[in-house]
Design an enzyme around this catalytic site. Sequence first.
Site, PDB file in Angstrom:
ATOM      1  N   MET A  37       9.851   2.752  20.662  1.00 25.61           N
ATOM      2  CA  MET A  37       8.375   2.778  20.357  1.00 25.61           C
ATOM      3  C   MET A  37       7.357   1.675  20.930  1.00 25.61           C
ATOM      4  O   MET A  37       6.525   1.805  21.732  1.00 25.61           O
ATOM      5  CB  MET A  37       8.369   3.319  19.096  1.00 25.61           C
ATOM      6  CG  MET A  37       8.654   4.491  18.615  1.00 25.61           C
ATOM      7  SD  MET A  37       7.282   5.796  19.213  1.00 25.61           S
ATOM      8  CE  MET A  37       8.428   6.862  20.020  1.00 25.61           C
ATOM      9  N   GLN A  50       0.269   5.735   7.139  1.00 19.69           N
ATOM     10  CA  GLN A  50       0.777   5.424   8.308  1.00 19.69           C
ATOM     11  C   GLN A  50       1.782   6.349   9.140  1.00 19.69           C
ATOM     12  O   GLN A  50       2.414   7.116   8.646  1.00 19.69           O
ATOM     13  CB  GLN A  50       1.893   4.197   8.017  1.00 19.69           C
ATOM     14  CG  GLN A  50       1.111   3.186   7.039  1.00 19.69           C
ATOM     15  CD  GLN A  50       1.879   1.879   6.915  1.00 19.69           C
ATOM     16  OE1 GLN A  50       1.645   1.262   5.802  1.00 19.69           O
ATOM     17  NE2 GLN A  50       2.985   1.407   7.464  1.00 19.69           N
ATOM     18  N   ARG A  59       3.783   7.046   4.106  1.00 18.71           N
ATOM     19  CA  ARG A  59       3.877   7.717   5.389  1.00 18.71           C
ATOM     20  C   ARG A  59       3.376   9.139   5.628  1.00 18.71           C
ATOM     21  O   ARG A  59       3.426   9.798   4.437  1.00 18.71           O
ATOM     22  CB  ARG A  59       5.314   7.491   5.639  1.00 18.71           C
ATOM     23  CG  ARG A  59       6.067   8.216   6.711  1.00 18.71           C
ATOM     24  CD  ARG A  59       5.700   7.096   7.832  1.00 18.71           C
ATOM     25  NE  ARG A  59       6.518   5.896   7.979  1.00 18.71           N
ATOM     26  CZ  ARG A  59       6.385   4.754   8.440  1.00 18.71           C
ATOM     27  NH1 ARG A  59       5.076   4.733   9.205  1.00 18.71           N
ATOM     28  NH2 ARG A  59       7.086   3.700   8.084  1.00 18.71           N
ATOM     29  N   HIS A  85      -2.226   3.735  12.548  1.00 18.92           N
ATOM     30  CA  HIS A  85      -2.123   3.631  11.214  1.00 18.92           C
ATOM     31  C   HIS A  85      -3.703   3.649  10.475  1.00 18.92           C
ATOM     32  O   HIS A  85      -4.580   2.850  11.207  1.00 18.92           O
ATOM     33  CB  HIS A  85      -1.287   2.507  10.598  1.00 18.92           C
ATOM     34  CG  HIS A  85       0.081   2.565  10.924  1.00 18.92           C
ATOM     35  ND1 HIS A  85       0.636   3.580  11.383  1.00 18.92           N
ATOM     36  CD2 HIS A  85       0.920   1.335  10.950  1.00 18.92           C
ATOM     37  CE1 HIS A  85       1.788   3.161  11.387  1.00 18.92           C
ATOM     38  NE2 HIS A  85       2.254   1.927  11.069  1.00 18.92           N
TER      39      HIS A  85
END
Length: 354
Positions: free
Chosen positions: A13, A162, A254, A261
Amino acid sequence: MSKSLGLIGWRGMVGQVLVDRMKAEGDFKKFKSHFFSTSQAGESAPELADHKTLLDAYDKKALSDMDIIISCQGGDYTKEVYGALRESGWNGYWIDAASALRMDESSCLVLDPVNRSVIDKALNDGVKTFVGANCTVSLLLMGLSGLFNEGLVNWISTMSYQAISGSGARAVEEYAKQIKEVGVQINEKSAMEIINHNNFSMTEDVIGAKLMAGLIPWIDSEVEGGQTREEWKASVEASKILGHQIDIDGTCVRVGSLRSHAQALTLKLNKSVELSTIENLIGEAHQWVELVENSPEQTKAKLNPHYTSGTLNVAVGRVRMLKIGNENLLNIFTLGDQLLWGAAEPLRRMLSII
Ligand code: NAP
């Protein structure tokens, strides 16, 4: 002669975003680039590489030929390779996205729009290990640097939201699977049926929980006092970046956004300051911060991962004094792309600084 640069973790990522940004800024022209892999050594290397096939990321001889190594591979890789490479006498620059070396005494945390003087001092002192900070910490400091510069921040309580890409490529792949699986179960149901049967089955091997149509208020491992490691990082890493103690704590969550975020903050100011002054300090701190008007239209349009993802903008809005307590408590919501300022961009810029 151009310096030899070794890239590890470029397929993940953070790594993919780093490579894209390096291409966009022409950085590859400055180096002889060597691409390593932990799993695909011997396979074809990207065109940007100075060689045809991928090098082995565990080959210490090949690594020690590099002047600079930049790793976005992860903490386990860093722990396995870094110490042995240093012990073998390698004295090149190591730039890392992982948390493994962040609190090491010999490393410097990098976020140059905020701590360029700390970085310059470290370079002058011969520091050779530069590490990107935790993504939410970097985004928080980028968003609020105007207040930190004026010494106005006493403490911060942050509640994060996030994105799943913060968990890496395999988690994103599984999240896409969860979206599809839930989509099939939702197909042709009415709103009431969806709510009444909110018990979808989905694959959760990598993420470890049902994230689609849900959330997870736990990120990373447990540390002392019921805190998670992600929450623990806020204070220690922000203090190391700034070079002085700053207290930050809260709950890291999350959520199902894909990228960027967000954080809802309660910020205790050191003294009473006019709201307009606070807004000016935040909005004029540097070119990447965007102050968002506290209106429903601007908030919906801009304090949204869809707005910041893929950009270097750090949006800061919902700025108002809290109506509880009597102690200069400020309410703020901020978000930014955690793969850019939260990960790849400080590393890319460190490469240029070196
Ligand atoms: P990642 O997506 O999991 O990628 C890391 C490595 O995993 C890749 O380089 C690749 O290595 C391997 N890999 C295995 N399966 C893969 C797949 N299906 N697709 C792509 N790569 C795969 O990790 P990351 O999120 O970039 O994070 C890297 C480091 O940066 C971690 O230490 C993380 O904590 C830190 N960090 C991440 C973020 C974030 O938002 N993601 C933000 C700040 C810091 P090989 O090519 O060698 O197999």
